[in-house]
Design an enzyme around this catalytic site. Structure first.
Site, mmCIF file in Angstrom:
data_model
loop_
_atom_site.group_PDB
_atom_site.id
_atom_site.type_symbol
_atom_site.label_atom_id
_atom_site.label_comp_id
_atom_site.label_asym_id
_atom_site.label_seq_id
_atom_site.Cartn_x
_atom_site.Cartn_y
_atom_site.Cartn_z
ATOM 1 C CB SER A 89 44.745 1.982 65.462
ATOM 2 O OG SER A 89 44.818 2.976 66.313
ATOM 3 C CG ASP A 131 41.030 11.716 60.601
ATOM 4 O OD1 ASP A 131 40.154 11.094 62.042
ATOM 5 O OD2 ASP A 131 41.751 11.801 60.228
HETATM 6 C C1 S3P Z 1 46.055 8.506 61.086
HETATM 7 C C2 S3P Z 1 45.085 7.641 61.727
HETATM 8 C C3 S3P Z 1 44.074 8.005 62.068
HETATM 9 C C4 S3P Z 1 43.707 9.253 62.531
HETATM 10 C C5 S3P Z 1 44.293 9.922 62.308
HETATM 11 C C6 S3P Z 1 45.654 9.859 61.625
HETATM 12 C C7 S3P Z 1 47.844 8.316 60.675
HETATM 13 O O1 S3P Z 1 43.741 7.908 63.600
HETATM 14 O O2 S3P Z 1 42.459 9.178 63.199
HETATM 15 O O3 S3P Z 1 43.820 11.576 61.762
HETATM 16 O O4 S3P Z 1 48.428 9.011 60.269
HETATM 17 O O5 S3P Z 1 47.602 7.061 60.595
HETATM 18 P P1 S3P Z 1 43.370 5.809 64.480
HETATM 19 O O6 S3P Z 1 44.528 4.980 63.510
HETATM 20 O O7 S3P Z 1 43.777 5.970 65.527
HETATM 21 O O8 S3P Z 1 42.063 5.269 63.323
#
Ligand code: S3P
Length: 443
Positions: A173, A326
């Site tokens: 993440s 996404d």
């Molecule tokens: C994001 C990370 C992702 C993504 C979100 C934007 C970011 O989430 O789904 O739309 O900008 O760091 P995760 O890091 O929880 O997967």
């Protein structure tokens, strides 16, 4: 945000044509607001995403003491208060639908000796926050939740003396990585995040852009080890936001499936930590050409020429998931229009997005006559080269469900309806108008 419900239907359209620029990248826009607020002095942002998610984050930064102003179209100015300089907000910080804005701000607040209440809309209130709170508590923040399991609303008391840390997130993440690094800015010594699977790297890049020392090394086959030197003086620097590849995904797939289409998407970011979808679509046979590749604001960008293409089913490996996390909803649409089976592997994280997107993708396709299965964490779509349509798709407060369903309806035999398009404004204001201008029949 405006809670008026706006249903819409998409009908089979002629070829899509034209040149367009999708809004600024959401990840970079949110980071520029938060890091701008942690810098001493003035940061100017151009090409900003003026969607609800960015506006709620901008309001949160104001409530924490930064000056945040819109100075012109897509142009913003921030006067930051420096690392550790946030003031205690008088009211709860309301992040609306934005998980990223909320979680990154938690990291930023964790290193300041203030107390803040974090809250959001009904969708954000269902999303897990423990993944963020666990490392931030180890760094010295204290948190209190009203609901079980680390859900919003919650109160955070930032650390008076934040501790540096080496942390290996249990899930891939970028939000967790970024929250730890932002908290680490206020800690003495080095804060390290060890990723088993690399995720989008905008926080690391922007930290460097503002003068922090960040070292990045490979970790195993797919991971990275990121080390930040704490307590830097962040120096203001202008930010140019490139067009969002996650938003470009919608007109891109629409052009691929609507026969005879040919469109150009200008200035789309092609950072490899974000382009898993483009790679997958090309493996499926998509015609996506990168014209005029260049560097803008420290990121690779290109104009993408997309032509309608015959697609075939493919297997998408699990390690690609963080680079297109996404984009699985709209990939599901492309897979339905492909000939043959597409197996998307390792999609556990989709269950905790703005909605349970694994279930939502399957339902969106199924109600429109597509043969789809979920096996463990895999999504399997049996494409037939055509989609019947005729279904009503529930958007579950999720912008990307609404846009994916509308894209699907632009080439289906019967119209596809969505119950509410209001949430599209969180990430892609102007989506409906842009698709109509290229020839999409949305009404
Ligand atoms: C994001 C990370 C992702 C993504 C979100 C934007 C970011 O989430 O789904 O739309 O900008 O760091 P995760 O890091 O929880 O997967």
């Amino acid at each position: 945000m405006d809670q008026t419900v706006s249903p819409l239907a998409a009908r089979r359209s002629g070829p899509l044509k034209g040149r367009t620029r999708v809004p600024g990248d959401k990840s970079i826009s949110l980071r520029s607001l938060i890091l701008g607020a942690m810098t001493v002095g003035e940061t100017r942002i151009t090409g900003m995403l003026e969607g609800e998610d960015a506006l709620s984050t901008a309001n949160a930064m104001k409530a924490l003491g930064a000056t945040v102003e819109r100075t012109g179209e897509l142009a913003w100015r921030i006067m930051g208060v420096g690392v550790g300089g946030f003031a205690e907000p008088r009211a709860p910080l309301d992040f609306g639908n934005s998980g990223t804005g909320c979680r990154l701000s938690m990291g930023a607040v964790a290193g300041c000796p203030i107390t803040a209440i974090f809250d959001g809309d009904a969708s954000l209130r269902t999303r897990p926050m423990r993944r963020i709170l666990d490392p931030l508590e180890k760094m010295g923040a204290r948190t209190r939740e009203q609901a079980d399991g680390g859900r919003l609303p919650l109160t955070m008391q930032g650390a008076t003396d934040p501790l540096p840390m080496t942390y290996e997130p249990p899930v891939p993440s970028a939000q967790v990585k970024s929250a730890v690094l932002l908290a680490g800015l206020a800690a003495p010594g080095e804060t390290t995040v060890i990723e088993q699977e690399a995720t989008r790297d905008h926080t690391e890049r922007m930290l460097r852009h503002f003068g922090a020392e960040v070292a990045v090394q490979p970790n195993g086959a797919h991971g990275r080890r990121i080390t930040l030197k704490g307590q830097p003086e962040l120096v203001p620097a202008p930010v140019t936001v490139p067009a969002d590849p996650s938003s470009a995904a919608f007109p891109m797939v629409a052009a691929l499936i609507a026969p005879g289409s040919e469109i150009v998407l200008e200035g789309v970011m092609t950072n490899v930590t974000r382009t898993g979808l483009f790679k997958t679509l090309r493996e499926m046979g998509a015609s996506i050409e990168e014209l005029n590749p260049r560097v803008e604001g420290g990121e690779d960008v290109a104009d993408l020429l997309v032509r309608a293409s015959s697609l075939k089913g493919v297997e998408v490996p699990p390690e690609r998931a963080p680079f297109m996390i996404d984009e699985y909803l709209v990939l599901g649409v492309a897979a339905a229009y492909a000939e043959g089976t597409t197996r998307m592997r390792g999609l556990k994280e989709l269950r905790v997005k703005e909605s349970d997107r694994l279930a939502a993708t399957a339902t969106m396709l199924r109600v429109n006559g597509v043969d789809v299965e979920i096996e463990g964490d895999d999504l399997i779509v049996h494409g037939k080269g055509r989609v019947t349509g005729g279904g009503l798709v529930a958007t579950h407060m999720d912008h990307r469900i609404a846009m994916s369903a509308l894209v699907m309806g632009l080439a289906s035999e019967k119209p596809v309806q969505v119950d509410d398009t209001a949430f599209i404004a969180t990430s892609f204001p102007g989506f409906v108008g842009m698709m109509r201008a290229m020839g999409g029949d949305l009404s």
